[in-house]
Design a protein around this motif. Structure first.
Motif, PDB file in Angstrom:
ATOM      1  N   LEU A 161      -2.104  10.787   1.001  1.00  0.00           N
ATOM      2  CA  LEU A 161      -2.610  10.224   2.242  1.00  0.00           C
ATOM      3  C   LEU A 161      -1.487   9.533   3.005  1.00  0.00           C
ATOM      4  O   LEU A 161      -0.591   8.939   2.414  1.00  0.00           O
ATOM      5  CB  LEU A 161      -3.717   9.200   1.943  1.00  0.00           C
ATOM      6  CG  LEU A 161      -5.067   9.766   1.476  1.00  0.00           C
ATOM      7  CD1 LEU A 161      -5.949   8.621   1.029  1.00  0.00           C
ATOM      8  CD2 LEU A 161      -5.731  10.552   2.573  1.00  0.00           C
ATOM      9  N   HIS A 162      -1.558   9.596   4.335  1.00  0.00           N
ATOM     10  CA  HIS A 162      -0.559   8.906   5.141  1.00  0.00           C
ATOM     11  C   HIS A 162      -0.893   7.418   5.296  1.00  0.00           C
ATOM     12  O   HIS A 162      -0.014   6.576   5.392  1.00  0.00           O
ATOM     13  CB  HIS A 162      -0.471   9.556   6.524  1.00  0.00           C
ATOM     14  CG  HIS A 162       0.021  10.976   6.463  1.00  0.00           C
ATOM     15  ND1 HIS A 162       1.278  11.310   5.999  1.00  0.00           N
ATOM     16  CD2 HIS A 162      -0.589  12.134   6.779  1.00  0.00           C
ATOM     17  CE1 HIS A 162       1.444  12.624   6.050  1.00  0.00           C
ATOM     18  NE2 HIS A 162       0.312  13.145   6.517  1.00  0.00           N
ATOM     19  N   SER A 163      -2.181   7.091   5.316  1.00  0.00           N
ATOM     20  CA  SER A 163      -2.587   5.689   5.388  1.00  0.00           C
ATOM     21  C   SER A 163      -3.290   5.334   4.089  1.00  0.00           C
ATOM     22  O   SER A 163      -4.174   6.049   3.632  1.00  0.00           O
ATOM     23  CB  SER A 163      -3.546   5.460   6.561  1.00  0.00           C
ATOM     24  OG  SER A 163      -4.681   6.274   6.442  1.00  0.00           O
ATOM     25  N   LEU A 164      -2.898   4.235   3.481  1.00  0.00           N
ATOM     26  CA  LEU A 164      -3.382   3.858   2.164  1.00  0.00           C
ATOM     27  C   LEU A 164      -4.548   2.894   2.269  1.00  0.00           C
ATOM     28  O   LEU A 164      -4.501   1.938   3.024  1.00  0.00           O
ATOM     29  CB  LEU A 164      -2.256   3.205   1.357  1.00  0.00           C
ATOM     30  CG  LEU A 164      -0.981   4.025   1.204  1.00  0.00           C
ATOM     31  CD1 LEU A 164       0.008   3.261   0.339  1.00  0.00           C
ATOM     32  CD2 LEU A 164      -1.267   5.393   0.617  1.00  0.00           C
ATOM     33  N   PRO A 165      -5.614   3.122   1.481  1.00  0.00           N
ATOM     34  CA  PRO A 165      -6.695   2.149   1.426  1.00  0.00           C
ATOM     35  C   PRO A 165      -6.254   0.924   0.645  1.00  0.00           C
ATOM     36  O   PRO A 165      -5.226   0.957  -0.039  1.00  0.00           O
ATOM     37  CB  PRO A 165      -7.799   2.900   0.688  1.00  0.00           C
ATOM     38  CG  PRO A 165      -7.098   3.944  -0.099  1.00  0.00           C
ATOM     39  CD  PRO A 165      -5.860   4.302   0.684  1.00  0.00           C
ATOM     40  N   PRO A 166      -7.000  -0.184   0.743  1.00  0.00           N
ATOM     41  CA  PRO A 166      -6.610  -1.403   0.026  1.00  0.00           C
ATOM     42  C   PRO A 166      -6.485  -1.145  -1.464  1.00  0.00           C
ATOM     43  O   PRO A 166      -7.279  -0.427  -2.060  1.00  0.00           O
ATOM     44  CB  PRO A 166      -7.772  -2.368   0.337  1.00  0.00           C
ATOM     45  CG  PRO A 166      -8.400  -1.834   1.573  1.00  0.00           C
ATOM     46  CD  PRO A 166      -8.232  -0.349   1.516  1.00  0.00           C
ATOM     47  N   VAL A 167      -5.472  -1.775  -2.075  1.00  0.00           N
ATOM     48  CA  VAL A 167      -5.199  -1.521  -3.490  1.00  0.00           C
ATOM     49  C   VAL A 167      -6.363  -1.945  -4.363  1.00  0.00           C
ATOM     50  O   VAL A 167      -6.644  -1.308  -5.385  1.00  0.00           O
ATOM     51  CB  VAL A 167      -3.907  -2.241  -3.931  1.00  0.00           C
ATOM     52  CG1 VAL A 167      -4.063  -3.746  -3.876  1.00  0.00           C
ATOM     53  CG2 VAL A 167      -3.502  -1.791  -5.329  1.00  0.00           C
ATOM     54  N   ASP A 168      -7.108  -2.998  -3.974  1.00  0.00           N
ATOM     55  CA  ASP A 168      -8.215  -3.422  -4.819  1.00  0.00           C
ATOM     56  C   ASP A 168      -9.318  -2.373  -4.843  1.00  0.00           C
ATOM     57  O   ASP A 168     -10.025  -2.211  -5.850  1.00  0.00           O
ATOM     58  CB  ASP A 168      -8.761  -4.776  -4.376  1.00  0.00           C
ATOM     59  CG  ASP A 168      -9.279  -4.773  -2.958  1.00  0.00           C
ATOM     60  OD1 ASP A 168      -8.735  -4.028  -2.133  1.00  0.00           O
ATOM     61  OD2 ASP A 168     -10.231  -5.521  -2.669  1.00  0.00           O
ATOM     62  N   VAL A 169      -9.465  -1.609  -3.744  1.00  0.00           N
ATOM     63  CA  VAL A 169     -10.435  -0.516  -3.723  1.00  0.00           C
ATOM     64  C   VAL A 169     -10.006   0.568  -4.696  1.00  0.00           C
ATOM     65  O   VAL A 169     -10.792   1.086  -5.491  1.00  0.00           O
ATOM     66  CB  VAL A 169     -10.586   0.067  -2.303  1.00  0.00           C
ATOM     67  CG1 VAL A 169     -11.463   1.314  -2.319  1.00  0.00           C
ATOM     68  CG2 VAL A 169     -11.163  -0.984  -1.362  1.00  0.00           C
ATOM     69  N   GLU A 170      -8.714   0.937  -4.647  1.00  0.00           N
ATOM     70  CA  GLU A 170      -8.191   1.966  -5.533  1.00  0.00           C
ATOM     71  C   GLU A 170      -8.342   1.553  -6.995  1.00  0.00           C
ATOM     72  O   GLU A 170      -8.794   2.332  -7.833  1.00  0.00           O
ATOM     73  CB  GLU A 170      -6.718   2.224  -5.219  1.00  0.00           C
ATOM     74  CG  GLU A 170      -6.482   2.889  -3.892  1.00  0.00           C
ATOM     75  CD  GLU A 170      -7.080   4.291  -3.854  1.00  0.00           C
ATOM     76  OE1 GLU A 170      -6.972   5.018  -4.855  1.00  0.00           O
ATOM     77  OE2 GLU A 170      -7.657   4.647  -2.831  1.00  0.00           O
ATOM     78  N   TYR A 196      -3.435  -5.727 -11.556  1.00  0.00           N
ATOM     79  CA  TYR A 196      -3.072  -4.669 -10.616  1.00  0.00           C
ATOM     80  C   TYR A 196      -3.661  -4.865  -9.223  1.00  0.00           C
ATOM     81  O   TYR A 196      -3.086  -4.390  -8.245  1.00  0.00           O
ATOM     82  CB  TYR A 196      -3.484  -3.309 -11.169  1.00  0.00           C
ATOM     83  CG  TYR A 196      -2.609  -2.840 -12.291  1.00  0.00           C
ATOM     84  CD1 TYR A 196      -1.411  -2.192 -12.047  1.00  0.00           C
ATOM     85  CD2 TYR A 196      -2.970  -3.063 -13.614  1.00  0.00           C
ATOM     86  CE1 TYR A 196      -0.591  -1.767 -13.080  1.00  0.00           C
ATOM     87  CE2 TYR A 196      -2.160  -2.642 -14.657  1.00  0.00           C
ATOM     88  CZ  TYR A 196      -0.978  -1.997 -14.382  1.00  0.00           C
ATOM     89  OH  TYR A 196      -0.170  -1.582 -15.405  1.00  0.00           O
ATOM     90  N   ALA A 197      -4.804  -5.520  -9.119  1.00  0.00           N
ATOM     91  CA  ALA A 197      -5.430  -5.719  -7.800  1.00  0.00           C
ATOM     92  C   ALA A 197      -5.250  -7.143  -7.300  1.00  0.00           C
ATOM     93  O   ALA A 197      -4.890  -7.355  -6.142  1.00  0.00           O
ATOM     94  CB  ALA A 197      -6.920  -5.370  -7.867  1.00  0.00           C
ATOM     95  N   ASP A 198      -5.494  -8.138  -8.178  1.00  0.00           N
ATOM     96  CA  ASP A 198      -5.410  -9.540  -7.748  1.00  0.00           C
ATOM     97  C   ASP A 198      -3.988 -10.077  -7.772  1.00  0.00           C
ATOM     98  O   ASP A 198      -3.722 -11.137  -7.217  1.00  0.00           O
ATOM     99  CB  ASP A 198      -6.304 -10.406  -8.639  1.00  0.00           C
ATOM    100  CG  ASP A 198      -7.768  -9.989  -8.574  1.00  0.00           C
ATOM    101  OD1 ASP A 198      -8.180  -9.451  -7.529  1.00  0.00           O
ATOM    102  OD2 ASP A 198      -8.482 -10.174  -9.576  1.00  0.00           O
ATOM    103  N   GLY A 199      -3.078  -9.360  -8.439  1.00  0.00           N
ATOM    104  CA  GLY A 199      -1.679  -9.769  -8.444  1.00  0.00           C
ATOM    105  C   GLY A 199      -1.358 -10.931  -9.356  1.00  0.00           C
ATOM    106  O   GLY A 199      -0.354 -11.634  -9.149  1.00  0.00           O
ATOM    107  N   PHE A 200      -2.163 -11.156 -10.378  1.00  0.00           N
ATOM    108  CA  PHE A 200      -1.903 -12.263 -11.289  1.00  0.00           C
ATOM    109  C   PHE A 200      -0.620 -12.003 -12.080  1.00  0.00           C
ATOM    110  O   PHE A 200      -0.325 -10.864 -12.465  1.00  0.00           O
ATOM    111  CB  PHE A 200      -3.051 -12.421 -12.287  1.00  0.00           C
ATOM    112  CG  PHE A 200      -4.262 -13.121 -11.745  1.00  0.00           C
ATOM    113  CD1 PHE A 200      -4.527 -13.164 -10.385  1.00  0.00           C
ATOM    114  CD2 PHE A 200      -5.158 -13.730 -12.608  1.00  0.00           C
ATOM    115  CE1 PHE A 200      -5.652 -13.807  -9.889  1.00  0.00           C
ATOM    116  CE2 PHE A 200      -6.280 -14.377 -12.133  1.00  0.00           C
ATOM    117  CZ  PHE A 200      -6.534 -14.414 -10.775  1.00  0.00           C
ATOM    118  N   SER A 201       0.121 -13.042 -12.349  1.00  0.00           N
ATOM    119  CA  SER A 201       1.222 -12.959 -13.301  1.00  0.00           C
ATOM    120  C   SER A 201       0.643 -12.927 -14.706  1.00  0.00           C
ATOM    121  O   SER A 201      -0.540 -13.234 -14.926  1.00  0.00           O
ATOM    122  CB  SER A 201       2.141 -14.166 -13.150  1.00  0.00           C
ATOM    123  OG  SER A 201       1.440 -15.355 -13.528  1.00  0.00           O
ATOM    124  N   GLY A 202       1.473 -12.566 -15.683  1.00  0.00           N
ATOM    125  CA  GLY A 202       1.006 -12.564 -17.058  1.00  0.00           C
ATOM    126  C   GLY A 202       0.541 -13.934 -17.500  1.00  0.00           C
ATOM    127  O   GLY A 202      -0.472 -14.075 -18.192  1.00  0.00           O
TER     128      GLY A 202
END
Length: 239
Positions: A161-170, A196-202
């Motif tokens: 896709l040329h335009s990406l949907p929000p990563v949390d949806v994926e 992977y979606a919320d971006g939390f650190s370990g």
């Protein structure tokens, strides 16, 4: 004659016999205006699926079963792939479930990522009918792709896709498919979503889930390997 062969024969007959319906749809929906045949609609859907499927599903909501059949045609290849890797459900099961999903799809509430939603709803319907499905019952094709590769969105034909949907949806789509296929459990899905979606650190994930950072790394690594081994099935269901 197999179901797929019968559907292919029926499709060729529909292309020949239903030009009037196509003209009527084109008058009402701009996304269908360039189409000169039912086959054109399927081709256009591969490039820009949401407007095309939304137009067709609008007609389905008005009782047009030909429009429903065209929607099914856009997804039949995906259903075949999913059924081939599922030893407990046949292509007949998948097509029947998809037909019901198409005819009850809530377009007003879910107007985007329609193809993915239809695929996921079909998989969910199959899974709901087979609650006794256990881990390991589905024959899967191995792949070395990691979760990030699974999350890369593609068109119906596999092109990027040329335009990406929000990563949390994926992420949500892939993880839900993973749970439906019994690849991961709910706790794994929550942990992976946080990373992977919320971006939390370990460290932050460890504090949220009341465990150590090392345990987070190990659990994520194992879960991602399981998802990667089921890449084809997850991509079919979540793409």
């Amino acid at each position: 004659m197999t179901l797929v062969e019968a559907l292919d024969r029926e499709w060729r007959e529909l292309i020949r016999d239903h030009r009037t319906a196509l003209a009527r749809w084109a008058d009402r929906h701009g996304a269908l205006a360039p189409c000169q045949s039912l086959d054109d609609i399927v081709s256009v859907a591969k490039q820009n699926s949401d407007p095309v499927l939304a137009a067709l599903l609008t007609e389905v909501s008005l009782g047009d079963q030909l429009a429903a059949r065209v929607v099914l045609q856009t997804l039949i290849g995906r259903m075949v792939r999913m059924a081939l890797r599922d030893p407990r459900s046949s292509i007949e099961d998948y097509v029947a479930a998809l037909w019901c999903v198409i005819n009850s799809y809530p377009l007003g509430r879910r107007p985007v990522r329609i193809a993915a939603n239809l695929s996921m709803d079909t998989l969910r319907a199959i899974s709901d009918e087979r609650r006794w499905l256990r881990r390991g019952d589905v024959t899967l094709s191995p792949s070395s792709e990691a979760l990030e590769e699974l999350l890369e969105p593609v068109n119906l034909d596999g092109s990027r896709l040329h335009s990406l949907p929000p990563v949390d949806v994926e992420v949500g789509q892939v993880l839900e498919a993973g749970m439906l296929l019994s690849v991961i459990d709910h706790s794994d899905a929550l942990l992976l979503h946080s990373i992977y979606a919320d971006g939390f650190s370990g460290d932050r994930a460890a504090r949220r889930f009341h465990t150590s950072e090392g345990t987070v790394r190990i659990r994520c690594s194992k879960a991602v390997r399981r998802l990667a081994a089921h890449a084809v099935e997850l991509a079919d269901a979540a793409a």
